[in-house]
Scaffold this motif. Structure first.
Motif, PDB file in Angstrom:
ATOM      1  N   ALA A 144       0.803  -0.972   0.163  1.00 10.33           N
ATOM      2  CA  ALA A 144       0.195  -0.006   0.160  1.00 10.33           C
ATOM      3  C   ALA A 144       1.018   1.273   0.160  1.00 10.33           C
ATOM      4  O   ALA A 144       1.918   1.390   0.444  1.00 10.33           O
ATOM      5  N   LYS A 145       0.353   2.417  -0.480  1.00 14.00           N
ATOM      6  CA  LYS A 145       0.960   3.476  -0.525  1.00 14.00           C
ATOM      7  C   LYS A 145       0.174   4.813   0.038  1.00 14.00           C
ATOM      8  O   LYS A 145       0.850   5.849   0.032  1.00 14.00           O
ATOM      9  N   SER A 146      -1.018   4.365   0.003  1.00 15.52           N
ATOM     10  CA  SER A 146      -1.961   5.671   0.822  1.00 15.52           C
ATOM     11  C   SER A 146      -1.328   6.019   1.948  1.00 15.52           C
ATOM     12  O   SER A 146      -0.800   5.174   2.789  1.00 15.52           O
ATOM     13  N   GLU A 147      -1.927   7.495   2.351  1.00 19.79           N
ATOM     14  CA  GLU A 147      -1.303   7.864   3.563  1.00 19.79           C
ATOM     15  C   GLU A 147      -1.927   7.308   4.936  1.00 19.79           C
ATOM     16  O   GLU A 147      -1.180   7.015   5.860  1.00 19.79           O
ATOM     17  N   SER A 148      -3.028   6.642   4.797  1.00 20.53           N
ATOM     18  CA  SER A 148      -3.665   5.906   6.069  1.00 20.53           C
ATOM     19  C   SER A 148      -2.987   4.591   5.983  1.00 20.53           C
ATOM     20  O   SER A 148      -2.808   4.219   7.412  1.00 20.53           O
ATOM     21  N   MET A 149      -2.490   3.824   5.131  1.00 21.73           N
ATOM     22  CA  MET A 149      -1.999   2.779   5.281  1.00 21.73           C
ATOM     23  C   MET A 149      -0.378   3.027   5.688  1.00 21.73           C
ATOM     24  O   MET A 149       0.197   2.101   6.465  1.00 21.73           O
ATOM     25  N   GLN A 150       0.256   4.101   5.011  1.00 24.30           N
ATOM     26  CA  GLN A 150       1.696   4.213   5.425  1.00 24.30           C
ATOM     27  C   GLN A 150       1.611   4.494   7.198  1.00 24.30           C
ATOM     28  O   GLN A 150       2.526   4.277   7.860  1.00 24.30           O
ATOM     29  N   ALA A 151       0.394   5.278   7.545  1.00 22.97           N
ATOM     30  CA  ALA A 151       0.377   5.632   9.024  1.00 22.97           C
ATOM     31  C   ALA A 151       0.246   4.261   9.933  1.00 22.97           C
ATOM     32  O   ALA A 151       0.735   4.275  10.929  1.00 22.97           O
ATOM     33  N   ILE A 152      -0.557   3.403   9.183  1.00 23.63           N
ATOM     34  CA  ILE A 152      -0.620   2.118  10.089  1.00 23.63           C
ATOM     35  C   ILE A 152       0.649   1.307  10.041  1.00 23.63           C
ATOM     36  O   ILE A 152       1.343   0.875  10.979  1.00 23.63           O
ATOM     37  N   PHE A 153       1.481   1.408   9.037  1.00 21.47           N
ATOM     38  CA  PHE A 153       2.807   0.732   9.143  1.00 21.47           C
ATOM     39  C   PHE A 153       3.595   1.537  10.150  1.00 21.47           C
ATOM     40  O   PHE A 153       4.450   0.696  10.640  1.00 21.47           O
ATOM     41  N   LYS A 154       3.605   2.619  10.149  1.00 22.19           N
ATOM     42  CA  LYS A 154       4.428   3.392  11.271  1.00 22.19           C
ATOM     43  C   LYS A 154       3.971   3.033  12.594  1.00 22.19           C
ATOM     44  O   LYS A 154       4.798   2.697  13.661  1.00 22.19           O
ATOM     45  N   VAL A 305      -6.310  -1.922  24.027  1.00 26.31           N
ATOM     46  CA  VAL A 305      -5.500  -1.219  24.513  1.00 26.31           C
ATOM     47  C   VAL A 305      -4.751  -0.480  23.383  1.00 26.31           C
ATOM     48  O   VAL A 305      -4.593   0.950  23.392  1.00 26.31           O
ATOM     49  N   LEU A 306      -4.526  -1.147  22.148  1.00 27.69           N
ATOM     50  CA  LEU A 306      -3.768  -0.502  21.062  1.00 27.69           C
ATOM     51  C   LEU A 306      -4.684  -0.957  20.005  1.00 27.69           C
ATOM     52  O   LEU A 306      -4.526  -1.714  19.292  1.00 27.69           O
ATOM     53  N   PRO A 307      -5.313  -0.031  19.680  1.00 22.98           N
ATOM     54  CA  PRO A 307      -6.371  -0.365  18.319  1.00 22.98           C
ATOM     55  C   PRO A 307      -5.486   0.068  17.203  1.00 22.98           C
ATOM     56  O   PRO A 307      -4.819   1.048  16.924  1.00 22.98           O
ATOM     57  N   ILE A 308      -6.064  -0.542  16.119  1.00 23.91           N
ATOM     58  CA  ILE A 308      -5.552  -0.394  14.700  1.00 23.91           C
ATOM     59  C   ILE A 308      -6.513  -0.629  13.647  1.00 23.91           C
ATOM     60  O   ILE A 308      -7.254  -1.642  13.623  1.00 23.91           O
ATOM     61  N   GLY A 309      -7.267   0.573  13.229  1.00 24.37           N
ATOM     62  CA  GLY A 309      -8.412   0.272  12.146  1.00 24.37           C
ATOM     63  C   GLY A 309      -7.879   0.498  10.771  1.00 24.37           C
ATOM     64  O   GLY A 309      -7.197   1.399  10.399  1.00 24.37           O
ATOM     65  N   ILE A 310      -8.194  -0.412  10.019  1.00 22.50           N
ATOM     66  CA  ILE A 310      -7.809  -0.644   8.825  1.00 22.50           C
ATOM     67  C   ILE A 310      -8.769   0.073   7.843  1.00 22.50           C
ATOM     68  O   ILE A 310      -9.914  -0.506   7.753  1.00 22.50           O
ATOM     69  N   PRO A 311      -8.722   1.146   7.057  1.00 19.65           N
ATOM     70  CA  PRO A 311      -9.627   1.727   6.230  1.00 19.65           C
ATOM     71  C   PRO A 311     -10.107   0.521   4.986  1.00 19.65           C
ATOM     72  O   PRO A 311      -9.308   0.070   4.442  1.00 19.65           O
ATOM     73  N   PRO A 312     -11.343   0.737   4.637  1.00 21.31           N
ATOM     74  CA  PRO A 312     -11.740  -0.130   3.288  1.00 21.31           C
ATOM     75  C   PRO A 312     -10.845   0.204   2.131  1.00 21.31           C
ATOM     76  O   PRO A 312     -10.627   1.733   2.011  1.00 21.31           O
ATOM     77  N   LEU A 313     -10.898  -0.330   1.261  1.00 21.00           N
ATOM     78  CA  LEU A 313     -10.353  -0.214  -0.164  1.00 21.00           C
ATOM     79  C   LEU A 313     -10.792   1.028  -0.811  1.00 21.00           C
ATOM     80  O   LEU A 313     -10.221   1.796  -1.593  1.00 21.00           O
ATOM     81  N   ARG A 314     -12.206   1.413  -0.854  1.00 20.79           N
ATOM     82  CA  ARG A 314     -12.626   2.562  -1.462  1.00 20.79           C
ATOM     83  C   ARG A 314     -12.299   3.686  -0.842  1.00 20.79           C
ATOM     84  O   ARG A 314     -12.540   4.647  -1.555  1.00 20.79           O
ATOM     85  N   GLU A 315     -11.751   3.814   0.481  1.00 22.09           N
ATOM     86  CA  GLU A 315     -11.135   4.911   0.989  1.00 22.09           C
ATOM     87  C   GLU A 315      -9.816   5.226   0.867  1.00 22.09           C
ATOM     88  O   GLU A 315      -9.337   6.285   1.163  1.00 22.09           O
ATOM     89  N   ARG A 316      -8.967   4.383  -0.091  1.00 24.26           N
ATOM     90  CA  ARG A 316      -7.899   4.673  -0.427  1.00 24.26           C
ATOM     91  C   ARG A 316      -7.463   3.943  -1.784  1.00 24.26           C
ATOM     92  O   ARG A 316      -6.991   3.129  -2.192  1.00 24.26           O
ATOM     93  N   ARG A 317      -8.308   4.600  -2.691  1.00 25.88           N
ATOM     94  CA  ARG A 317      -8.124   3.939  -4.188  1.00 25.88           C
ATOM     95  C   ARG A 317      -6.786   4.283  -4.760  1.00 25.88           C
ATOM     96  O   ARG A 317      -6.595   3.560  -5.750  1.00 25.88           O
TER      97      ARG A 317
END
Length: 453
Positions: A144-154, A305-317
């Protein structure tokens, strides 16, 4: 890119062409037929192949077919005598870069080779750029290269080494297990086991024994001792997928495990100490489930305690083209196909579709399209009917219940810009005219929406 393999059954032509190509700085090998040419491929590794389109036994078309089957990257230029132009054109349809008609002057052939070199240079630079983008967009097994997924990687990198429980949420098919595996691999527990269990896939009466194990004689069919999944994951990570499906009776026992870090097998009288990092995942809204009394509030706070929410694909086209190319490359290797491109219409449909099944649905769609494709590219007709006949994305958004004028305007604006660029084949000046905005405004919006051209 200066190695040329010349394939022709005429000895005089081989001598003459070899001579003037060498004078121009090319490294040249010659072959009198296709069999000899194929024998030279491995040892010589040509950048360019000059081949006669018609020769005894096997001709240029046969050589092209073999090169394609081998996946050889050499650029092919066919040579045709007068009357064989149709064959040369057929060879170009089969993958040849260009053709040159005999008899030809040295300058003609050198010009054709230089044009081929320029093209190949651009192709190599493009491949290198794609590989660099791929490297930058790959995190463990996640692409993934979207900002939302890059934030999850961090976030994963930051929290991976902490034993604290993580709750991964997201719709079905977004890659919750991949995130869990990334957390495990980035942690100091990477050498230990990673065990995943789907809490909704195991019958309630068997789930407890699967998780905690049992002693011989604990119940009728317990003929031997059995180690449960918690013990199997000791010194590693246990993924409790779809934890929202966990029965209330087991939620109490899970809470005790999280608090005490011990388990007790069914039929046993003593506790067993365990060292397991727990990752929970669900597509449900556990907060709402808690309010409805279907999920224990104390367990919810313990796993969240540590939540990670993955956005759906339609929000990171912007991740769609990257994923499509990845699935195409992987399926080419699996199926022995050579499908490398999307038609403009197929690309538009894939970008505008809502992907309710997320990455999993996209993966299955590309596999189906590649199996059905009759060309070396995926066409709109190769896509499932649900995608070809999907409702207009603007209409879909308007009926989604979203009332924010700001969000709705952004969605509509992005779709119109994509369509204008599609219609003008990427011509930004013309697209700005179609959209009735300034060229500068269009460039800003392309950057803002991260639209790939």
């Amino acid at each position: 890119m200066r190695r040329v393999l010349l394939v022709d059954d005429e000895e005089n032509l081989r001598v003459v062409v070899r001579s003037f190509l060498k004078r121009d700085g090319y490294e040249v090998e010659v072959a009198s037929g296709v069999e000899q040419a194929l024998a030279l491929l491995e040892s010589f590794g040509p950048d360019f192949i000059l081949t006669d389109v018609r020769m005894p036994r096997l001709g240029g078309l046969d050589l092209l077919a073999t090169l394609k089957a081998k996946g050889d990257p050499a650029t092919v230029i066919v040579m045709s005598a007068y009357g064989n132009v149709d064959l040369a054109i057929e060879a170009m349809k089969a993958g040849a870069y260009d053709y040159i008609q005999k008899p030809f002057k040295a300058e003609e052939l050198l010009l054709t080779l230089r044009k081929a070199e320029e093209r190949e240079t651009l192709r190599r630079e493009n491949r290198a750029l794609k590989q660099e983008i791929l490297r930058e967009s790959t995190f463990e097994e996640i692409l993934a290269k979207s900002e939302s997924m890059q934030a999850i990687f961090k976030t994963i990198t930051k929290i991976a080494d902490y034993k604290t429980t993580v709750l991964v949420t997201g719709e079905s098919g977004v890659g919750k297990e991949l995130v869990a595996r990334a957390l495990h691999r980035r942690s100091s527990r990477r050498g230990g086991p990673f065990v995943a269990v789907n809490c909704g896939a195991i019958p309630e009466n068997l789930l407890e024994s699967e998780l905690f194990g049992y002693r011989r004689g604990a119940f009728t069919d317990a003929t031997t001792d059995r180690v449960g999944l918690f013990e199997q994951a000791n010194h590693g990570t246990l993924l409790l997928d779809e934890i929202g499906e966990l029965p209330l009776s087991l939620q109490v026992k899970l809470l005790r495990v999280l608090q005490e870090e011990t388990i007790r097998r069914l039929g046993d009288s003593k506790d067993i100490k365990i060292d397991v990092r727990i990752i929970a995942a669900t597509h449900r809204d556990l907060s709402a489930e808690t309010q409805a009394g279907r999920f224990r509030e104390d367990l919810f706070y313990r796993i969240n305690v540590l939540p990670i929410g993955i956005p759906p694909l339609r929000e990171r086209r912007e991740d769609v083209p990257l994923l499509v190319e990845h699935f195409m490359n992987r399926n080419n290797a699996r199926f022995g196909t050579n499908i490398r491109a999307l038609s403009p219409e197929a690309r538009r449909l894939l970008l505008e579709y809502g992907w309710p099944g997320n990455v999993r649905e996209l993966e299955n769609t590309i596999e189906r399209a590649m199996v059905l494709a009759e060309k070396d590219s995926i066409e709109a007709d190769d896509l499932p009917e649900r995608i070809r006949e999907a409702r207009d994305p603007i209409q879909l958004h308007l009926t989604s219940g979203e009332l924010s004028i700001k969000k709705t305007s952004r969605v509509i604006e992005e779709i119109l810009i994509r369509r204008a660029l599609q219609k003008t084949k990427g011509n930004r000046t013309r697209a700005a005219e179609v959209l009735e905005i300034s060229h500068r405004a269009l460039l800003y919006k392309i950057k803002d929406y991260r639209i790939d051209l």
